[in-house]
Write an enzyme that holds these catalytic residues in place. Structure first.
Site, PDB file in Angstrom:
ATOM      1  N   GLY A  45       4.571  -8.738  -2.418  1.00  0.00           N
ATOM      2  CA  GLY A  45       4.488 -10.164  -2.143  1.00  0.00           C
ATOM      3  C   GLY A  45       3.614 -10.845  -3.176  1.00  0.00           C
ATOM      4  O   GLY A  45       2.747 -10.205  -3.787  1.00  0.00           O
ATOM      5  N   GLN A  50      -1.771 -17.400  -6.758  1.00  0.00           N
ATOM      6  CA  GLN A  50      -2.167 -16.191  -7.506  1.00  0.00           C
ATOM      7  C   GLN A  50      -1.804 -16.277  -8.985  1.00  0.00           C
ATOM      8  O   GLN A  50      -2.316 -15.512  -9.797  1.00  0.00           O
ATOM      9  CB  GLN A  50      -1.527 -14.938  -6.894  1.00  0.00           C
ATOM     10  N   CYS A  94      -3.877  -6.345  -2.346  1.00  0.00           N
ATOM     11  CA  CYS A  94      -3.507  -7.646  -2.889  1.00  0.00           C
ATOM     12  C   CYS A  94      -3.515  -7.548  -4.412  1.00  0.00           C
ATOM     13  O   CYS A  94      -4.426  -6.946  -4.987  1.00  0.00           O
ATOM     14  CB  CYS A  94      -4.507  -8.702  -2.417  1.00  0.00           C
ATOM     15  N   LEU A  95      -2.524  -8.155  -5.053  1.00  0.00           N
ATOM     16  CA  LEU A  95      -2.453  -8.085  -6.517  1.00  0.00           C
ATOM     17  C   LEU A  95      -3.634  -8.814  -7.162  1.00  0.00           C
ATOM     18  O   LEU A  95      -3.954  -8.559  -8.318  1.00  0.00           O
ATOM     19  CB  LEU A  95      -1.124  -8.653  -7.014  1.00  0.00           C
ATOM     20  N   HIS A 136       0.156 -12.443   5.193  1.00  0.00           N
ATOM     21  CA  HIS A 136      -0.782 -12.292   4.069  1.00  0.00           C
ATOM     22  C   HIS A 136      -0.502 -13.353   3.000  1.00  0.00           C
ATOM     23  O   HIS A 136      -1.421 -14.001   2.486  1.00  0.00           O
ATOM     24  CB  HIS A 136      -0.633 -10.866   3.509  1.00  0.00           C
ATOM     25  N   GLU A 137       0.785 -13.557   2.688  1.00  0.00           N
ATOM     26  CA  GLU A 137       1.141 -14.522   1.635  1.00  0.00           C
ATOM     27  C   GLU A 137       0.876 -15.956   2.076  1.00  0.00           C
ATOM     28  O   GLU A 137       0.403 -16.778   1.294  1.00  0.00           O
ATOM     29  CB  GLU A 137       2.599 -14.342   1.201  1.00  0.00           C
ATOM     30  N   HIS A 140      -2.618 -16.900   1.681  1.00  0.00           N
ATOM     31  CA  HIS A 140      -2.959 -17.299   0.308  1.00  0.00           C
ATOM     32  C   HIS A 140      -2.809 -18.811   0.115  1.00  0.00           C
ATOM     33  O   HIS A 140      -3.585 -19.437  -0.610  1.00  0.00           O
ATOM     34  CB  HIS A 140      -2.036 -16.609  -0.702  1.00  0.00           C
TER      35      HIS A 140
END
Ligand code: NI
Length: 172
Positions: A45, A50, A94-95, A136-137, A140
Site C-alpha cells: 500500500g 508518502q 510502512c514504506l 493504514h493507508e 496516512h
C-alpha cells in the site's frame, strides 16, 4: 515513473490531506506512478503524502506475488463507512518507516467508499490483511502513522532509529 518515498519523521507525513476535487489525467498518472513505486519497493500500500502530495489518494494490492493475479486498487477520497467490532492484529510496517514492524490492532472488517480511476463511486468490504492495509493507508491521509497506534516508548524508539537512518542516508 517511480517517485521517491518520504521517510519519517517528516512534517509532510503529519498533515491532513485535501480531498481530490477533479479527476484529471495528471492525477491518473500520479496514481499509476504510486502503484509502480509501491510494487517496486516492494509494498502492499502507498498513500499520496508518502510521495509528498497532500491529497486524499491511496493505492494498494494485498495479493502476494506467489498467490495469484495482481489486484491493484486506486482510491481517490477513500472513506471508511463502517467497521466491525471484531478486531484483528497484524504485524504492520510502512514504506516510510523502513524495516520496522509492530503489532497493531484494528477492526477486522471495514466497508469503504471511494472514487475509482475512472471517476466512478465505488463501495466494497475489505477483511483481514486488506482491511488492515486500507485503514493504514487512510490513516496516512489524516497524518497518522502506524507507530501512532503504539505505546509512546516504542514509538520514540522507532523514531530515533529513523532519525539515525536519515542522517546516514544524507551522509552517503
Ligand atoms: Ni504506511
Amino acid at each position: 515513473m517511480k517517485r521517491s518515498i518520504l521517510i519519517h519523521p517528516d512534517p509532510r507525513l503529519k498533515k491532513v490531506c485535501d480531498p481530490v476535487a477533479d479527476l484529471s489525467d495528471d492525477l491518473r498518472i500520479l496514481a499509476d506512478d504510486m502503484l509502480e513505486t509501491m510494487y517496486d519497493a516492494p509494498g502492499i500500500g502507498l498513500a499520496a503524502p508518502q510521495i509528498g502530495k497532500s491529497m486524499r489518494l491511496i493505492v494498494m494490492d494485498c495479493v502476494r506475488e506467489d498467490e495469484g493475479t495482481p489486484n491493484p486498487i486506486i482510491m481517490f477520497n477513500p472513506e471508511i463507512l463502517s467497521e466491525s467490532e471484531e478486531r484483528n492484529v497484524y504485524d504492520e510496517g510502512c514504506l516510510s518507516i523502513p524495516d520496522q514492524y509492530a503489532e497493531v490492532e484494528r477492526p477486522k472488517l471495514v466497508k469503504v467508499g471511494w472514487i475509482d480511476r475512472d471517476g466512478n463511486p465505488q463501495e466494497a468490504e475489505f477483511d483481514d490483511l486488506w482491511a488492515t492495509c486500507v485503514q493504514h493507508e487512510i490513516d496516512h491521509l489524516n497524518g497518522v502513522l502506524f507507530i501512532d497506534h503504539l505505546k509512546p516508548l516504542k514509538r520514540q524508539m522507532i523514531t530515533r532509529k529513523m532519525v539515525k537512518l536519515k542522517k546516514e542516508r544524507a551522509r552517503a
